[in-house]
Scaffold this active site. Structure first.
Site, PDB file in Angstrom:
ATOM      1  N   HIS A  43       5.391 -22.395 -14.755  1.00  0.00           N
ATOM      2  CA  HIS A  43       5.792 -21.553 -15.879  1.00  0.00           C
ATOM      3  C   HIS A  43       7.305 -21.621 -16.092  1.00  0.00           C
ATOM      4  O   HIS A  43       8.068 -21.157 -15.247  1.00  0.00           O
ATOM      5  CB  HIS A  43       5.358 -20.117 -15.578  1.00  0.00           C
ATOM      6  CG  HIS A  43       5.658 -19.152 -16.671  1.00  0.00           C
ATOM      7  ND1 HIS A  43       6.536 -18.111 -16.525  1.00  0.00           N
ATOM      8  CD2 HIS A  43       5.180 -19.076 -17.933  1.00  0.00           C
ATOM      9  CE1 HIS A  43       6.590 -17.413 -17.647  1.00  0.00           C
ATOM     10  NE2 HIS A  43       5.782 -17.981 -18.528  1.00  0.00           N
ATOM     11  N   GLU A  70       5.637 -26.554 -17.986  1.00  0.00           N
ATOM     12  CA  GLU A  70       5.672 -25.937 -19.318  1.00  0.00           C
ATOM     13  C   GLU A  70       6.991 -26.145 -20.074  1.00  0.00           C
ATOM     14  O   GLU A  70       8.062 -26.115 -19.475  1.00  0.00           O
ATOM     15  CB  GLU A  70       5.439 -24.425 -19.189  1.00  0.00           C
ATOM     16  CG  GLU A  70       5.221 -23.788 -20.552  1.00  0.00           C
ATOM     17  CD  GLU A  70       5.427 -22.282 -20.571  1.00  0.00           C
ATOM     18  OE1 GLU A  70       6.171 -21.742 -19.743  1.00  0.00           O
ATOM     19  OE2 GLU A  70       4.821 -21.659 -21.461  1.00  0.00           O
ATOM     20  N   ASP A  72       8.665 -24.336 -23.540  1.00  0.00           N
ATOM     21  CA  ASP A  72       8.653 -23.465 -24.719  1.00  0.00           C
ATOM     22  C   ASP A  72       9.603 -24.092 -25.726  1.00  0.00           C
ATOM     23  O   ASP A  72      10.701 -24.512 -25.357  1.00  0.00           O
ATOM     24  CB  ASP A  72       9.148 -22.057 -24.362  1.00  0.00           C
ATOM     25  CG  ASP A  72       8.147 -21.306 -23.513  1.00  0.00           C
ATOM     26  OD1 ASP A  72       6.961 -21.318 -23.844  1.00  0.00           O
ATOM     27  OD2 ASP A  72       8.570 -20.686 -22.512  1.00  0.00           O
ATOM     28  N   HIS A  85      12.740 -20.183 -23.981  1.00  0.00           N
ATOM     29  CA  HIS A  85      11.614 -19.252 -24.096  1.00  0.00           C
ATOM     30  C   HIS A  85      11.694 -18.398 -25.357  1.00  0.00           C
ATOM     31  O   HIS A  85      10.678 -18.037 -25.945  1.00  0.00           O
ATOM     32  CB  HIS A  85      11.529 -18.333 -22.876  1.00  0.00           C
ATOM     33  CG  HIS A  85      10.411 -17.348 -22.997  1.00  0.00           C
ATOM     34  ND1 HIS A  85      10.604 -16.049 -23.407  1.00  0.00           N
ATOM     35  CD2 HIS A  85       9.078 -17.500 -22.814  1.00  0.00           C
ATOM     36  CE1 HIS A  85       9.429 -15.447 -23.453  1.00  0.00           C
ATOM     37  NE2 HIS A  85       8.489 -16.294 -23.102  1.00  0.00           N
ATOM     38  N   GLU A 178       4.728 -25.317 -25.773  1.00  0.00           N
ATOM     39  CA  GLU A 178       4.334 -24.178 -26.617  1.00  0.00           C
ATOM     40  C   GLU A 178       5.149 -24.163 -27.908  1.00  0.00           C
ATOM     41  O   GLU A 178       6.382 -24.209 -27.882  1.00  0.00           O
ATOM     42  CB  GLU A 178       4.555 -22.853 -25.874  1.00  0.00           C
ATOM     43  CG  GLU A 178       4.184 -21.653 -26.777  1.00  0.00           C
ATOM     44  CD  GLU A 178       4.391 -20.294 -26.118  1.00  0.00           C
ATOM     45  OE1 GLU A 178       4.615 -20.237 -24.891  1.00  0.00           O
ATOM     46  OE2 GLU A 178       4.329 -19.295 -26.859  1.00  0.00           O
TER      47      GLU A 178
HETATM   48 CA    CA Z   1       5.371 -20.034 -22.795  1.00  0.00          CA
END
Ligand code: CA
Length: 349
Positions: A43, A70, A72, A85, A178
């Site tokens: 994460h 991940e 973002d 993020h 994301e």
């Molecule tokens: Ca995220």
């Protein structure tokens, strides 16, 4: 036992190069003996140990054997996807001191108002409270006041790092990008998905079998990505802890049998907040919801978020109990974790 392992791993971080070599060897040994098990998604990288979304945090997550790492994504003023993020810069960087007159009326500094060249001048730190300057997680890497050479990276820089490490270690970590706040980006006149998808495709992540899960909190955007933009790769529909998203879709409704069916028309999985999957009563009793069962009946995978050793869900007695509830009790197919090594260690027990 787990705490001993955690402490040992914390001590090991000091000898980073040796750990690096060691981890690379551990990862490749595991790859040979790999058997199906739930996925561990780093994460924001190894964010429990290094400032989130920095290349250092991504490299460390790779060395800790994360299955997926991940990203973002938000846009800069010159339409470059950067790995952050928030749509804001002021809780992870020194933007407020470097560009004091560039805040909007709400007092926030938006990545979209800065060119990539400007954003590259910023120093990135462990996440902190923009008002008080206090670090959000007191025991993590460093306080916000500590100077660092960490920078914001672009999506492409991060993909190059991960693919380079995949090559040099022989262990292949996937990516988990994301699309952040697509409705907000559109309100600002920007089309973030239309910019991100061609980059992912260029790096080999467009196919159904590619080591990539694309994620988003907005169902209207997930539909658009699948139907209008024709994305063939896997998509995970994120589910918030409670209520409506910015596109007006109610996630309480999406967590019903009817809502899950709707998601399954366009997505390959769901990414629910932990509280949608398991909760604990004031007396410490564990309650598992039927969400994972509903998702599996609709042939959706479930990757929940987020395991944090220093921020356990309300009433949860400990890290072991959290992992057991999610993987054994609820049967999730993967978890986002700030502590890749701890989650992997639990799964291997
Ligand atoms: Ca995220």
């Amino acid at each position: 036992m787990l705490m001993r392992t955690v402490n040992a791993l914390h001590r090991l971080q000091a000898g980073s190069y040796l750990l690096w070599l060691g981890a690379a060897m551990v990862c490749s040994a595991l790859a040979v003996a790999a058997e199906p098990r739930p996925l561990v998604i780093a994460h924001r990288g190894a964010s429990g140990y290094l400032p989130e979304h920095t290349l250092a945090a991504k490299a460390y997550a790779h060395a800790l054997c994360a299955d997926f790492i991940e990203q973002d994504l938000v846009l800069t003023k010159d339409d470059v996807p950067v790995v952050l993020h928030d749509i804001y810069l002021d809780t992870v960087s020194d933007v407020a001191t470097r560009f004091p007159d560039r805040k909007r009326a709400d007092g926030r500094y938006y990545a979209l108002d800065f060119t990539l060249a400007e954003i590259k001048q910023l120093r990135v730190a462990e996440r902190f409270n923009a008002k008080t300057g206090a670090p959000v997680y007191a025991k993590r890497y460093a306080s916000a006041a500590s100077p660092s050479e960490f920078r914001v990276s672009t999506l492409e820089e991060e993909l190059q790092l991960i693919q380079g490490l995949n090559r040099s270690t022989g262990r292949h970590a996937g990516i988990y990008p994301e699309i952040k706040q697509p409705t907000w980006h559109r309100e600002q006149g920007r089309e973030i998905s239309k910019i991100v998808l061609p980059i992912l495709a260029r790096y080999g992540y467009a196919g159904k079998d590619a080591p990539c899960f694309l994620q988003c909190f907005e169902l209207t955007e997930v539909r658009r990505i699948r139907r209008e933009l024709g994305w063939q790769g896997r998509i995970v529909m994120l589910l918030n802890a409670r209520g409506k998203e910015r596109d007006g879709v109610d996630h309480d409704r999406l967590c019903t049998a009817a809502g899950i069916k709707e998601i399954a028309e366009v997505a390959d999985g769901i990414g629910p907040a932990i509280g949608r999957v398991v909760t604990w009563t004031a007396t410490g009793e564990r309650k598992v919801s039927d969400l994972v069962k509903l998702a599996h009946e609709a042939k959706l995978v479930v990757h929940g978020y987020t395991i944090r050793l220093d921020e356990l869900p309300k009433g949860c007695p400990g890290s072991d109990e959290l992992h057991a509830a999610l993987f054994r009790g609820a049967g999730v197919d993967g978890m986002f974790s700030d502590f890749t090594d701890v989650t992997l260690a639990w799964l291997k027990k």
